[in-house]
Design a protein around this motif. Structure first.
Motif, PDB file in Angstrom:
ATOM      1  N   ALA A   1      25.881 -27.384  25.594  1.00 30.87           N
ATOM      2  CA  ALA A   1      27.078 -26.446  26.172  1.00 30.87           C
ATOM      3  C   ALA A   1      28.281 -27.170  25.598  1.00 30.87           C
ATOM      4  CB  ALA A   1      26.850 -26.685  27.785  1.00 30.87           C
ATOM      5  N   THR A   2      29.281 -26.202  25.729  1.00 28.34           N
ATOM      6  CA  THR A   2      30.753 -26.789  25.087  1.00 28.34           C
ATOM      7  C   THR A   2      31.515 -27.130  26.715  1.00 28.34           C
ATOM      8  OG1 THR A   2      31.641 -24.453  25.459  1.00 28.34           O
ATOM      9  CG2 THR A   2      30.662 -25.194  23.230  1.00 28.34           C
ATOM     10  N   TRP A   3      32.587 -27.775  26.364  1.00 28.14           N
ATOM     11  CA  TRP A   3      33.283 -28.040  27.705  1.00 28.14           C
ATOM     12  C   TRP A   3      33.833 -26.741  28.447  1.00 28.14           C
ATOM     13  CZ3 TRP A   3      32.615 -32.035  30.280  1.00 28.14           C
ATOM     14  CH2 TRP A   3      32.362 -33.336  29.861  1.00 28.14           C
ATOM     15  N   ASP A   4      34.128 -25.938  27.484  1.00 26.05           N
ATOM     16  CA  ASP A   4      34.544 -24.468  28.288  1.00 26.05           C
ATOM     17  C   ASP A   4      33.480 -24.062  29.276  1.00 26.05           C
ATOM     18  OD1 ASP A   4      37.035 -24.718  27.144  1.00 26.05           O
ATOM     19  OD2 ASP A   4      36.787 -23.616  25.541  1.00 26.05           O
ATOM     20  N   GLU A   5      32.359 -24.196  28.498  1.00 27.28           N
ATOM     21  CA  GLU A   5      31.104 -23.181  29.295  1.00 27.28           C
ATOM     22  C   GLU A   5      30.859 -24.200  30.412  1.00 27.28           C
ATOM     23  OE1 GLU A   5      28.583 -21.478  25.751  1.00 27.28           O
ATOM     24  OE2 GLU A   5      28.464 -23.535  26.024  1.00 27.28           O
ATOM     25  N   VAL A   6      30.903 -25.652  30.537  1.00 23.31           N
ATOM     26  CA  VAL A   6      30.654 -26.292  31.701  1.00 23.31           C
ATOM     27  C   VAL A   6      31.773 -26.281  32.788  1.00 23.31           C
ATOM     28  CG1 VAL A   6      30.468 -28.814  32.350  1.00 23.31           C
ATOM     29  CG2 VAL A   6      29.258 -27.959  30.364  1.00 23.31           C
ATOM     30  N   LEU A   7      33.110 -26.388  32.321  1.00 23.29           N
ATOM     31  CA  LEU A   7      33.888 -26.800  33.301  1.00 23.29           C
ATOM     32  C   LEU A   7      34.722 -25.127  33.665  1.00 23.29           C
ATOM     33  CD1 LEU A   7      35.848 -29.619  31.784  1.00 23.29           C
ATOM     34  CD2 LEU A   7      34.174 -29.603  33.424  1.00 23.29           C
ATOM     35  N   GLU A   8      34.598 -24.054  32.919  1.00 18.36           N
ATOM     36  CA  GLU A   8      35.371 -22.866  33.325  1.00 18.36           C
ATOM     37  C   GLU A   8      34.304 -21.780  33.920  1.00 18.36           C
ATOM     38  OE1 GLU A   8      37.464 -21.312  30.107  1.00 18.36           O
ATOM     39  OE2 GLU A   8      38.950 -22.997  30.186  1.00 18.36           O
ATOM     40  N   LYS A   9      32.951 -22.064  33.386  1.00 17.22           N
ATOM     41  CA  LYS A   9      31.778 -21.007  33.581  1.00 17.22           C
ATOM     42  C   LYS A   9      30.570 -21.389  34.520  1.00 17.22           C
ATOM     43  CE  LYS A   9      32.959 -18.613  29.209  1.00 17.22           C
ATOM     44  NZ  LYS A   9      32.455 -18.107  27.916  1.00 17.22           N
TER      45      LYS A   9
ATOM     46  N   THR B   1      37.602 -39.630  31.313  1.00 19.17           N
ATOM     47  CA  THR B   1      37.677 -39.391  30.112  1.00 19.17           C
ATOM     48  C   THR B   1      36.131 -38.862  29.488  1.00 19.17           C
ATOM     49  OG1 THR B   1      39.766 -40.293  29.564  1.00 19.17           O
ATOM     50  CG2 THR B   1      38.339 -39.787  27.629  1.00 19.17           C
ATOM     51  N   MET B   2      35.950 -37.680  28.815  1.00 23.25           N
ATOM     52  CA  MET B   2      34.677 -37.383  28.216  1.00 23.25           C
ATOM     53  C   MET B   2      34.993 -37.027  26.663  1.00 23.25           C
ATOM     54  SD  MET B   2      33.272 -35.589  31.672  1.00 23.25           S
ATOM     55  CE  MET B   2      35.164 -34.932  31.870  1.00 23.25           C
TER      56      MET B   2
ATOM     57  N   ARG C   1      30.776 -25.120  17.316  1.00 21.31           N
ATOM     58  CA  ARG C   1      30.761 -25.405  18.495  1.00 21.31           C
ATOM     59  C   ARG C   1      31.059 -27.010  18.980  1.00 21.31           C
ATOM     60  NH1 ARG C   1      26.391 -21.805  18.297  1.00 21.31           N
ATOM     61  NH2 ARG C   1      26.796 -19.732  19.443  1.00 21.31           N
ATOM     62  N   GLY C   2      31.457 -27.233  20.267  1.00 24.92           N
ATOM     63  CA  GLY C   2      31.501 -28.570  20.533  1.00 24.92           C
ATOM     64  C   GLY C   2      30.249 -29.034  21.506  1.00 24.92           C
ATOM     65  N   HIS C   3      30.012 -30.224  21.359  1.00 24.82           N
ATOM     66  CA  HIS C   3      28.778 -30.705  22.211  1.00 24.82           C
ATOM     67  C   HIS C   3      29.542 -31.468  23.169  1.00 24.82           C
ATOM     68  CE1 HIS C   3      24.677 -32.843  22.155  1.00 24.82           C
ATOM     69  NE2 HIS C   3      25.208 -32.907  23.316  1.00 24.82           N
ATOM     70  N   ALA C   4      29.461 -30.917  24.399  1.00 27.11           N
ATOM     71  CA  ALA C   4      30.146 -31.802  25.548  1.00 27.11           C
ATOM     72  C   ALA C   4      29.175 -33.058  26.042  1.00 27.11           C
ATOM     73  CB  ALA C   4      30.180 -30.780  26.640  1.00 27.11           C
ATOM     74  N   PHE C   5      29.947 -34.288  25.931  1.00 24.68           N
ATOM     75  CA  PHE C   5      29.334 -35.555  26.486  1.00 24.68           C
ATOM     76  C   PHE C   5      30.085 -36.194  27.648  1.00 24.68           C
ATOM     77  CE2 PHE C   5      27.192 -35.456  22.250  1.00 24.68           C
ATOM     78  CZ  PHE C   5      25.913 -35.864  22.664  1.00 24.68           C
ATOM     79  N   ASP C   6      29.506 -36.491  28.566  1.00 32.40           N
ATOM     80  CA  ASP C   6      30.200 -37.890  29.262  1.00 32.40           C
ATOM     81  C   ASP C   6      29.373 -38.869  29.066  1.00 32.40           C
ATOM     82  OD1 ASP C   6      31.038 -39.276  31.171  1.00 32.40           O
ATOM     83  OD2 ASP C   6      30.780 -38.174  32.915  1.00 32.40           O
ATOM     84  N   ILE C   7      29.523 -39.634  27.841  1.00 34.23           N
ATOM     85  CA  ILE C   7      28.891 -40.814  27.283  1.00 34.23           C
ATOM     86  C   ILE C   7      28.803 -41.834  28.429  1.00 34.23           C
ATOM     87  CG2 ILE C   7      28.768 -42.383  25.436  1.00 34.23           C
ATOM     88  CD1 ILE C   7      29.900 -40.519  23.499  1.00 34.23           C
TER      89      ILE C   7
ATOM     90  N   SER D   1      24.713 -35.142  29.582  1.00 32.02           N
ATOM     91  CA  SER D   1      25.007 -34.173  28.529  1.00 32.02           C
ATOM     92  C   SER D   1      24.076 -32.942  28.891  1.00 32.02           C
ATOM     93  CB  SER D   1      25.020 -34.625  27.085  1.00 32.02           C
ATOM     94  OG  SER D   1      24.843 -33.684  26.108  1.00 32.02           O
ATOM     95  N   SER D   2      24.494 -31.897  28.874  1.00 28.63           N
ATOM     96  CA  SER D   2      23.758 -30.529  29.315  1.00 28.63           C
ATOM     97  C   SER D   2      23.686 -29.437  28.408  1.00 28.63           C
ATOM     98  CB  SER D   2      24.139 -30.230  30.324  1.00 28.63           C
ATOM     99  OG  SER D   2      24.057 -31.135  31.615  1.00 28.63           O
ATOM    100  N   ARG D   3      22.321 -28.732  28.202  1.00 30.64           N
ATOM    101  CA  ARG D   3      22.403 -27.640  27.463  1.00 30.64           C
ATOM    102  C   ARG D   3      22.899 -26.309  28.248  1.00 30.64           C
ATOM    103  NH1 ARG D   3      19.316 -27.957  22.998  1.00 30.64           N
ATOM    104  NH2 ARG D   3      18.332 -30.254  22.415  1.00 30.64           N
TER     105      ARG D   3
END
Length: 523
Positions: free
Chosen positions: A162-170, A127-128, A141-147, A152-154
């Motif tokens: 980056a958002t989760w869509d950008e991280v996981l889909e693109k 879970t993130m 926008r959403g700020h993607a965190f794996d706390i 966390s990445s730009r």
């Protein structure tokens, strides 16, 4: 013989609390969130998200799911104040729920957070969190965190997170290295295996309003609650007979002599104390927390010693309920002839109790005199016999010590283990005149676990504190102990106003020049 409400004490206590200006106050989600923003100087949505990310990693640790014992057995604890301030650790989903509660309480942006469940070939589920806010360009926008793993990445151009869509889909390679590493606090490397087979789902918890446990200390005459900043007593293992341990695994409570082992080192592996895994040191090569406990917890002590010097003082200035009983000359006596004296002693602690010990002295002059102690671990709904006076006459008195720990809990006996409220009822019936038998020197000492990372923490320089809850009728004493570069320091004050502020000036230049020892609130 008695109605159930006889075990419920009248609430005349002062609800005291102390907070320091330089450290987030965990009394509520809102107070914690506001202090995070203030201490971090966070104003934009991005700065607020980073503040939650950084501070949660400073005060929270990895650990199992927090469970509590109830009439339905072991149930998951949904009160996130307990998770943050008492347990101080959780799985990744607990990190997500605690961080989202803080985010929503602080009105940091859109009041909807997203918990992302990430399923990979190398990990059955993870879970993130995604915090939603208005970005610098006016877009939401959403700020993607794996706390949990501190990642966390730009975006590729580095202009925003980056958002989760950008991280996981693109562009999964964005997640290869964190852009917000945490120093000088613990760092856990990310688990990056199996990302090519990643699937994820999202769950919105924006409308969830989790309950808030009252951490304020119920202060009465003779009551003292001390929070230590190290592990001195056994912790509460959530899910004994549940997620983390089974009753069979709890049989090795102590060494053969019945005492805790010095420095946590067992005499032999068979008799290893059940709390030792919580002090297990990190062995990951190159990890910032290598050699340090990865499941650190702090301990505390709750002392209840009712004043038995006069009936008036006991009845008017405390919540102890006396039924046909009186206190005089340090003794608990029968108030009226041929009436069973009943006196209820409440043990109400805001932190989860793990051990308890009741000591008292009982004196009788006639073998027909009778006395007993009943215990209620469930808030007064049911009572269980804890002690009955022997028939033998001992005019010089008998010293009694009763244990209420994990051993009693596993054997189905009265125990404070995993409890916040524990009531003790003292009963007396003399054959002759009142005063033929009595209790004296009554004292209960309970031990508890809490998250020392969210307790008040002094830093070099001026430290302003706020002590609330005291009153002219019920003064409250605050005491702090700490070390400045190995030199012991103390501070104490007795307050009679509802809100007292003062400054404590500490030496040193770096945060680690100050080593906290304890903070005590007493009546």
């Amino acid at each position: 013989m008695y109605e159930l409400q006889d075990m419920t004490p009248l609430d005349h206590s002062a609800k005291a609390w102390v907070a320091l200006e330089h450290w987030p106050d965990p009394l509520s989600y809102g107070s914690f969130a506001r202090d995070i923003l203030r201490l971090s100087g966070a104003e934009t949505g991005e700065e607020k998200a980073i503040a939650v990310y950084r501070w949660l990693n400073r005060v929270f640790r990895w650990g199992g799911q927090y469970q509590e014992w109830s009439s339905m057995g072991w149930v998951t604890c949904d009160d996130l104040i307990k998770v943050l301030a008492i347990r101080g650790a959780h799985y990744c989903d607990g990190w997500g729920r605690v961080s989202s509660a803080i985010w929503n309480a602080g009105a940091m942006g859109a009041p909807v957070e997203k918990l992302v469940v990430w399923v990979t070939s190398g990990m059955p589920g993870h879970t993130m969190t995604e915090f939603t806010y208005e970005d610098a360009d006016g877009e939401e926008r959403g700020h993607a965190f794996d706390i949990f793993h501190q990642v966390s990445s730009r975006t590729r151009d580095g202009k925003r997170f980056a958002t989760w869509d950008e991280v996981l889909e693109k562009d999964r390679t964005l997640w290869d290295e964190p852009t917000e590493p945490l120093e000088p606090f613990y760092y856990r490397p990310s688990q990056r295996e199996g990302k090519n087979n990643t699937k994820y789902t999202t769950a919105s918890h924006g409308l969830l309003v989790p309950p808030e446990h009252d951490l304020r200390h119920a202060i009465r005459p003779g009551t003292a609650i001390t929070r230590y900043y190290d592990a001195r007593f056994a912790p509460y293992i959530p899910g004994v007979a549940g997620t983390e341990m089974t009753p069979d695994e709890c049989t090795f409570l102590h060494d053969p002599e019945g005492a805790y082992l010095e420095n946590g080192d067992p005499v032999d592996p068979v008799n290893e104390p059940y709390w030792r895994p919580y002090l297990k040191k990190c062995e990951t090569p190159g990890c910032r927390c290598a050699g340090k406990p990865v499941r650190f917890y702090a301990s505390g002590e709750h002392v209840v010693k009712p004043p038995l010097d006069s009936t008036a003082k006991l009845q008017e200035s405390s919540s102890h309920r006396l039924l046909w009983a009186k206190a005089a000359g340090g003794r608990l006596l029968e108030a009226e002839r041929r009436q069973i004296a009943c006196y209820v002693l409440p043990v109400e602690c805001p932190y989860v109790l793990t051990e308890g010990k009741l000591t008292f002295r009982y004196v009788k002059k006639d073998e027909r005199d009778w006395a007993a102690v009943q215990a209620s671990p469930d808030g007064g709904l049911r009572t269980r016999g804890a002690w009955t006076a022997p028939k033998e006459v001992r005019c010089d008195g008998e010293e009694v010590a009763l244990e209420f720990d994990l051993k009693e809990f596993l054997e189905g006996k009265p125990s404070v283990y995993g409890r916040y409220r524990f009531y003790l009822r003292f009963e007396l019936l003399s054959h002759g005149d009142p005063g033929s038998c009595w209790f004296e020197d009554i004292e209960f000492r309970g031990k508890f676990m809490h998250n020392g990372f969210v307790s008040p923490r002094l830093l070099p320089g001026r430290n302003r504190y706020v002590l609330s809850g005291a009153s002219a009728v019920r003064p409250v004493t605050l005491a702090m102990e700490w070390e400045e570069k190995g030199k012991a320091k103390k501070y104490g004050i007795t307050a009679e106003d509802d809100c007292v502020t003062d400054n404590i000036v500490c030496g040193g230049r770096e945060p680690y020049d100050i080593r906290m020892e304890s903070v005590t609130l007493s009546g």
